[in-house]
Design a protein around this motif. Sequence first.
Motif, mmCIF file in Angstrom:
data_model
loop_
_atom_site.group_PDB
_atom_site.id
_atom_site.type_symbol
_atom_site.label_atom_id
_atom_site.label_comp_id
_atom_site.label_asym_id
_atom_site.label_seq_id
_atom_site.Cartn_x
_atom_site.Cartn_y
_atom_site.Cartn_z
ATOM 1 N N UNK A 12 12.910 -0.212 -0.262
ATOM 2 C CA UNK A 12 13.600 0.795 0.822
ATOM 3 C C UNK A 12 13.731 0.019 2.138
ATOM 4 N N UNK A 13 14.877 0.264 2.697
ATOM 5 C CA UNK A 13 14.982 -0.292 3.885
ATOM 6 C C UNK A 13 15.637 0.715 4.903
ATOM 7 N N UNK A 14 15.518 0.362 6.133
ATOM 8 C CA UNK A 14 16.208 1.296 7.271
ATOM 9 C C UNK A 14 17.647 1.592 7.035
ATOM 10 N N UNK A 15 18.365 0.928 6.484
ATOM 11 C CA UNK A 15 19.683 1.018 6.184
ATOM 12 C C UNK A 15 19.901 2.186 5.231
ATOM 13 N N UNK A 16 18.804 2.287 3.977
ATOM 14 C CA UNK A 16 18.756 3.344 3.032
ATOM 15 C C UNK A 16 18.191 4.890 3.862
ATOM 16 N N UNK A 29 -2.992 12.936 -5.069
ATOM 17 C CA UNK A 29 -2.496 12.210 -6.331
ATOM 18 C C UNK A 29 -3.614 11.234 -6.530
ATOM 19 N N UNK A 30 -3.608 11.199 -7.939
ATOM 20 C CA UNK A 30 -4.653 10.283 -8.616
ATOM 21 C C UNK A 30 -4.176 8.780 -8.347
ATOM 22 N N UNK A 31 -2.943 8.552 -8.127
ATOM 23 C CA UNK A 31 -2.725 7.093 -7.947
ATOM 24 C C UNK A 31 -1.464 6.953 -6.810
ATOM 25 N N UNK A 32 -1.419 5.900 -6.075
ATOM 26 C CA UNK A 32 -0.416 5.937 -5.164
ATOM 27 C C UNK A 32 0.995 5.526 -5.711
ATOM 28 N N UNK A 33 2.056 5.890 -5.453
ATOM 29 C CA UNK A 33 3.407 5.319 -5.903
ATOM 30 C C UNK A 33 3.547 3.991 -5.607
ATOM 31 N N UNK A 34 4.387 3.390 -6.689
ATOM 32 C CA UNK A 34 4.550 1.910 -6.362
ATOM 33 C C UNK A 34 5.535 1.602 -5.187
ATOM 34 N N UNK A 35 6.161 2.570 -4.759
ATOM 35 C CA UNK A 35 7.285 2.309 -3.644
ATOM 36 C C UNK A 35 6.127 2.238 -2.404
ATOM 37 N N UNK A 36 5.313 3.065 -2.091
ATOM 38 C CA UNK A 36 4.759 3.006 -1.167
ATOM 39 C C UNK A 36 3.602 1.737 -0.973
ATOM 40 N N UNK A 37 2.886 1.510 -1.999
ATOM 41 C CA UNK A 37 2.212 0.555 -2.251
ATOM 42 C C UNK A 37 2.933 -0.765 -1.716
ATOM 43 N N UNK A 38 4.003 -0.947 -2.460
ATOM 44 C CA UNK A 38 4.776 -2.180 -2.168
ATOM 45 C C UNK A 38 5.202 -2.388 -0.572
ATOM 46 N N UNK A 39 5.674 -1.305 0.216
ATOM 47 C CA UNK A 39 5.788 -1.150 1.442
ATOM 48 C C UNK A 39 4.731 -1.198 2.399
ATOM 49 N N UNK A 40 3.865 -0.593 2.102
ATOM 50 C CA UNK A 40 2.403 -0.906 2.813
ATOM 51 C C UNK A 40 2.026 -2.261 2.880
ATOM 52 N N UNK A 41 1.994 -2.957 1.493
ATOM 53 C CA UNK A 41 1.478 -4.280 1.453
ATOM 54 C C UNK A 41 2.615 -5.345 2.772
#
Length: 302
Positions: A2-6, A222-234
């Motif tokens: 996800x980008x700032x344009x989104x 949440x038992x597991x973080x979302x993939x989108x959040x994990x990828x952006x956080x990394x």
Amino acid sequence: MISSEDVRAAAKRIDGRIRRTPVINAGPDRWFKLEHLQHAGSFKTRGMFNQILAGAERGALPAAGVVAASGGNAGLAAAYAARELGVPAEVFVPVTAPAVKVAKLGKLGARVVQVGNEYAEAYAAATSRTDALFCHAYDDPNMVAGNGTIGLELLDDLKNLDTVLVAVGGGGLIAGVIAALRDQVRVVAVEPSSSRALNAALEAGEPVDVAVSGVAADSLGARRVGNIAFELAISANITSVLVDDDAIVEARRRLWEDYRIVVEHGTAAAQAALLSGSYQPAPGENVAVLLCGANTNPSDLV
């Protein structure tokens, strides 16, 4: 990713349907973003509007309407957005969801189904519905982009902002904030030590299941973080800190005592990072605390 344009596209899509929430000064170099004043009492209304409207644009919104799974806030947001858009809504919640949230779901016109003790069980039941548009509580690109519109407002309102503290459950809020603010503002993830899905994922190098408990589990459980959040956080190399239940309870009490702000425990986690010293700003660092939800029973504040 996800980008700032989104995020900017989401801002246009939901313009006029959500509140632009205020920012207030909370002391020297400190600010509160009052997103708990959003429609339905939390930031999730932004993402839910964006999910439903985007679904309608691509022809994916059936007559059966929408279905969501939620410990409370995402369900309230889905119910509110669906009502405003004239769409049927069904919300699956754990039996442990706070009564104040369950009652409000009914008032908003949603059909409420209580299943299991944790969000994961409500989620499994909700996804069995195949005749409605499933609106994910956090791990959905449109949900994330809609939530990220908070970040755009922060950039407009605080020109010299250095850092924003964000409470994290499944990661839909912090993912949006990262998408909106990356490379401009430091983003700090704050989680209860007893519900640390993102922190554990960053430690393990991938999303992992965690045990969930504590005073903020109803909104940050949440038992597991979302993939989108994990990828952006990394990708953004964010800072991650933990706070304990005592610090959360004290921060919530202090928000009421010092500012007459009523928030839920999960929301207070962000402020707890400052009060407990889990996050220590540098001298002169301009810090905004994102107060993201107000769906709570205020009777225990005094």
